[in-house]
Design a protein around this motif. Structure first.
Motif, mmCIF file in Angstrom:
data_model
loop_
_atom_site.group_PDB
_atom_site.id
_atom_site.type_symbol
_atom_site.label_atom_id
_atom_site.label_comp_id
_atom_site.label_asym_id
_atom_site.label_seq_id
_atom_site.Cartn_x
_atom_site.Cartn_y
_atom_site.Cartn_z
ATOM 1 N N PRO A 48 -125.181 76.671 23.938
ATOM 2 C CA PRO A 48 -124.610 77.661 24.341
ATOM 3 C C PRO A 48 -123.085 77.239 25.206
ATOM 4 O O PRO A 48 -122.220 77.553 25.197
ATOM 5 N N ILE A 49 -123.452 76.245 26.012
ATOM 6 C CA ILE A 49 -122.423 75.531 26.922
ATOM 7 C C ILE A 49 -121.351 75.207 25.869
ATOM 8 O O ILE A 49 -120.220 75.423 26.244
ATOM 9 N N PHE A 50 -121.614 74.500 24.800
ATOM 10 C CA PHE A 50 -120.575 74.106 24.177
ATOM 11 C C PHE A 50 -119.679 75.163 23.597
ATOM 12 O O PHE A 50 -118.502 75.111 23.658
ATOM 13 N N PHE A 51 -120.564 76.051 23.175
ATOM 14 C CA PHE A 51 -119.649 77.500 22.851
ATOM 15 C C PHE A 51 -118.685 78.030 23.718
ATOM 16 O O PHE A 51 -117.655 78.283 23.359
ATOM 17 N N GLY A 52 -119.381 78.100 24.656
ATOM 18 C CA GLY A 52 -119.019 78.674 26.163
ATOM 19 C C GLY A 52 -117.642 77.812 26.426
ATOM 20 O O GLY A 52 -116.570 78.453 26.646
ATOM 21 N N LEU A 53 -117.654 76.780 26.445
ATOM 22 C CA LEU A 53 -116.378 75.886 26.690
ATOM 23 C C LEU A 53 -115.468 76.071 25.812
ATOM 24 O O LEU A 53 -114.212 75.940 26.048
ATOM 25 N N ARG A 103 -120.689 63.950 21.897
ATOM 26 C CA ARG A 103 -121.741 64.903 22.219
ATOM 27 C C ARG A 103 -121.953 66.145 21.483
ATOM 28 O O ARG A 103 -122.783 66.414 21.108
ATOM 29 N N SER A 104 -120.723 66.710 20.986
ATOM 30 C CA SER A 104 -120.918 67.914 20.317
ATOM 31 C C SER A 104 -121.347 67.516 18.794
ATOM 32 O O SER A 104 -122.147 68.324 18.115
ATOM 33 N N ALA A 105 -121.029 66.266 18.332
ATOM 34 C CA ALA A 105 -121.514 65.761 17.235
ATOM 35 C C ALA A 105 -123.278 65.617 17.338
ATOM 36 O O ALA A 105 -124.013 66.134 16.354
ATOM 37 N N TYR A 106 -123.734 65.276 18.412
ATOM 38 C CA TYR A 106 -125.208 65.115 18.690
ATOM 39 C C TYR A 106 -125.848 66.562 18.686
ATOM 40 O O TYR A 106 -126.944 66.796 17.938
ATOM 41 N N LEU A 107 -125.203 67.569 19.366
ATOM 42 C CA LEU A 107 -125.586 68.912 19.395
ATOM 43 C C LEU A 107 -125.640 69.532 17.932
ATOM 44 O O LEU A 107 -126.732 70.391 18.005
ATOM 45 N N MET A 108 -124.578 69.291 17.128
ATOM 46 C CA MET A 108 -124.658 69.876 15.947
ATOM 47 C C MET A 108 -125.397 69.167 14.802
ATOM 48 O O MET A 108 -125.288 69.753 13.922
ATOM 49 N N ASP A 109 -125.526 67.831 14.999
ATOM 50 C CA ASP A 109 -125.999 67.218 13.661
ATOM 51 C C ASP A 109 -127.301 67.872 12.893
ATOM 52 O O ASP A 109 -127.248 67.789 11.740
ATOM 53 N N ALA A 110 -128.157 68.287 13.772
ATOM 54 C CA ALA A 110 -129.345 68.728 13.068
ATOM 55 C C ALA A 110 -129.056 69.992 12.033
ATOM 56 O O ALA A 110 -129.549 69.885 10.828
ATOM 57 N N VAL A 168 -127.560 68.018 31.620
ATOM 58 C CA VAL A 168 -127.009 69.446 31.265
ATOM 59 C C VAL A 168 -126.484 69.893 29.994
ATOM 60 O O VAL A 168 -127.058 70.505 29.301
ATOM 61 N N LEU A 169 -125.640 69.151 29.617
ATOM 62 C CA LEU A 169 -124.678 69.185 28.388
ATOM 63 C C LEU A 169 -125.525 69.022 27.149
ATOM 64 O O LEU A 169 -125.204 69.628 26.221
#
Lengths: 622, 77
Positions: free
Chosen positions: A246-251, A333-340, A237-238
């Protein structure tokens, strides 16, 4: 990673240095481990969280250490940085190598994650080859069965020629046995030992792999098929390609909303307590003084400090939240989401994680950049991090948004400032990425999701609050008193009027600050905010309290409208980070030129943003 | 399927590591994270827009950029 940048590991805050020279009769223990193994949790449990920083021969950074009694033996325990490899090239790895080569120890406690022993055992093997007396703790033993991992400590102990104990530093199982083992081991080692040249004592990769293979065959069993864990399910999910961000920014939004909702009532409570104490105790006690020193002490010192102290609850709650985010494993995990995205800005996921840390305090975030090897990547990140809306700035914004916006709009205003903070960081990276190109690899561990214990959260929040107090008290006292003096000197004019020093400074700056809607009074607060953003608020309290009794919020609301307030907040967000941040940037970049360039850039950006906002809003008729 | 670079390995396919072609610093770090010859490895997910890979090796999970994953040769099972 989180632990290595925790600011309680540095002594730049002036905390007492441990005397490491008087070690006669003291036994020496070094705690060594890989990142994400709960090493610091164990260290805190063993030392009762009574550690202080100290420096050691051969290395330039400070390490946490504590003196405790183990059995009958006075012992000094040193917490080494978490590392992957004794041959490694990172700064932390260099520190550990130098420490072991220059400081004789009676025992090395190695802490590894039981579930990941198949790879982490390499660190223990390296210590065996170096020949230091050691003991291996297999931490997080409670997690191992969830991965289908079975361990035979006796076989491992035989291969490594050192005692092996399974435990959970977080929950305490096996801790008593671990401690007994440490005491017994310490008793056997009467003379401390020094590591020889570490690189010379390590064997070739092929020999190493053979030995490691044999050890794992005997002592480490993992079921063939992969076991689906809760972490796998949560990650689905995350880390979802569409919903992940969106989940990341929501959190994040939720977290700051929480700080705001819980922090505000606490802040108000503390404020009225401080006010009551002033009327009940401080004023009567100082009533014998003449007017000038009386007002200096009460309006300047007490008033300013009290306003700042009222923000301790917010900082405390903020770091409770940070402890959860950090320990949960969500940061990588946020590093994974944001790396691109970050890669396109010439940065990487770690820069993003450090920028997030910067939302607590820029200073440890900038120090944390040491994990990167490429100087260009570090410099670029150093330019970006100061735009992270740190907790000191948050204090100012919480205060002003509450004073000038109604309760429905205030959180949105605050959130918009976070968006500006991101925008400024992105713009900065985009502009400067050509100047600092890099090819640093990005490889980060994703630890399983964990939830910190209440004890861990409280410990973290407490140590950060303490750090904040130590770090900023001197600045704040200096800044607040200086502002009060500027407002009240010379004594023959009305306080805070045009004739005072601050009136003169404010007027002198009007050609620059007028066009962005910042009046002379606010200008003075901004100047002192260069020292520390905490002073902005203390300063405002002093500036306005001299003429108004209706409370600072009311006083400010009467004099400026929301457009001016927002322009002021925008400028406060973007201009020069505090003196401490500048000092750290200078120290870490080893270049005054670079630090000055960063300061100038932030001033230009702050002024431009405020100018566009203020003039734009006025044009639109607000 | 014959040998390939990790970056080209399809999702949820287990492969064994044949070798790592990286500079010493990266090689050491990869070894410490469990990237050793013969180890089983799989790619769990790939971030969009050319973002990092989420890789599982034994009980360890790591994220790595695709360009770094190119230095790891694998043989799909």
């Amino acid at each position: 990673m989180a632990n290595s940048i925790n600011c309680n590991k540095c002594n730049s805050d002036g905390s007492p240095l441990l005397d490491v020279t008087s070690t006669a009769g003291l036994k020496q223990i070094a705690v060594l481990g890989m990142p994400n193994t709960g090493k610091s949790t164990f260290f805190n449990r063993l030392t009762g969280a009574n550690a202080s920083v100290g420096n050691w021969p051969g290395i330039t950074v400070d390490l946490m250490a504590a003196k405790i009694k183990l059995g009958q033996q006075e012992t000094q325990v040193v917490d080494l940085p978490g590392i992957y490899d004794l041959r490694g090239f990172s700064e932390d790895e260099e520190v550990v190598r130098k420490f072991l080569e220059s400081n004789p120890v009676h025992l090395v406690i190695i802490i590894l994650n039981a579930a990941q022993l198949d790879r982490q055992i390499s660190l223990a093997l390296q210590i065996k080859h170096i020949g230091l007396p050691a003991l291996l703790l297999l931490n997080m033993a409670d997690e191992a069965p969830k991965f289908g991992v079975q361990i035979e400590p006796e076989s491992i102990a035989r291969h490594l020629e050192m005692p092996v104990v399974q435990m959970s530093a977080k929950y305490g199982q096996g801790y008593a046995q671990a401690r007994n083992s440490i005491v017994a081991q310490l008793g056997r080692q009467s003379e401390p030992m020094l590591a020889g040249k570490i690189d010379k004592n390590l064997v070739t990769d092929a020999e190493f792999a053979t030995e490691m293979g044999a050890l794992l065959q005997d002592g480490f069993h993992v079921s063939a098929e992969f076991k689906e864990t809760i972490t796998t399910k949560i990650d689905r999910v995350l880390l979802h390609p569409v919903f992940g961000l969106p989940i990341f920014f929501g959190l994040m939004y939720l977290m700051f909303q929480m700080v705001y909702t819980i922090g505000k009532p606490l802040q108000d409570g503390l404020n009225s307590g401080v006010e009551w104490f002033k009327t009940a105790a401080v004023e009567p006690a100082l009533s014998f003084l003449p007017k000038f020193p009386h007002d200096l002490l009460i309006d300047g010192l007490y008033g300013g400090m009290a306003t700042v102290a009222a923000f301790l609850p917010v900082i405390w709650i903020f770091f409770i939240c940070m402890a959860i985010v950090e320990d949960s494993g969500y940061l990588s995990r946020s590093a994974y989401l944001m790396d691109a995205f970050m890669e396109r800005l010439g940065l990487d996921g770690r820069s993003f994680v450090m920028s997030l840390m910067g939302f607590g305090c820029n200073v440890p975030a900038i120090m944390g950049l040491r994990v990167m090897r490429s100087p260009a990547l570090r410099l670029l990140s150093m330019l970006v991090i100061p735009f992270s809306l740190c907790s000191a700035r948050l204090n100012v914004f919480i205060f002003m948004t509450t004073a000038l916006f109604n309760a429905n709009v205030a959180p949105l205003v605050l959130f918009s400032l976070y968006l500006f903070s991101f925008a400024a960081a992105i713009l900065t990276a985009f502009i400067f990425k050509g100047k600092y190109p890099n090819q640093e690899p990005l490889i980060l561990e994703l630890p399983p999701y964990r939830f910190p214990t209440v004890r861990q959260m409280l410990l973290r929040a407490w140590s950060e609050t303490k750090h904040f107090l130590r770090f900023s008290w001197r600045f704040i006292i200096f800044g607040v008193v200086a502002i009060w003096l500027c407002n009240n000197l010379p004594t023959n004019v009305e306080p805070a009027s045009a004739g005072t020093i601050s009136g003169e400074i404010g007027r002198a700056l009007q050609p620059i600050l007028g066009p962005i809607g910042i009046n002379p009074k606010l200008s003075v607060a901004l100047i002192f905010g260069f020292i520390a953003k905490e002073i902005v608020l203390g300063g405002l309290a002093v500036i306005y309290a001299t003429k108004q009794d209706a409370g600072l919020a009311g006083a400010i609301a009467k004099e400026i409208d929301w457009v001016q307030a927002y322009s002021f907040m925008l400028f406060t967000l973007l201009y020069v980070p505090c003196l401490s941040t500048v000092a750290v940037i200078k120290a870490e970049s080893k270049s005054i030129k670079f630090a000055v360039m960063g300061v100038l850039w932030s001033l230009v950006l702050a002024w431009s943003a405020s100018f566009i906002f203020y003039q734009g809003a006025r044009l639109l008729g607000f | 399927m014959s040998l390939a670079e990790l970056s080209a390995l399809p999702l949820e396919t287990t492969a064994s590591i044949l070798g790592v072609n990286a500079d010493t610093a990266l090689e050491h770090r990869l070894q410490a994270l469990g990237f050793r010859v013969g180890k089983q490895i799989s790619v769990i997910r790939k971030a969009w827009l050319g973002g990092p890979l989420h890789v599982r090796i034994g009980t360890t999970e790591v994220i790595m950029r695709r360009c770094d994953a190119r230095s790891i040769q694998v043989q799909p099972n």
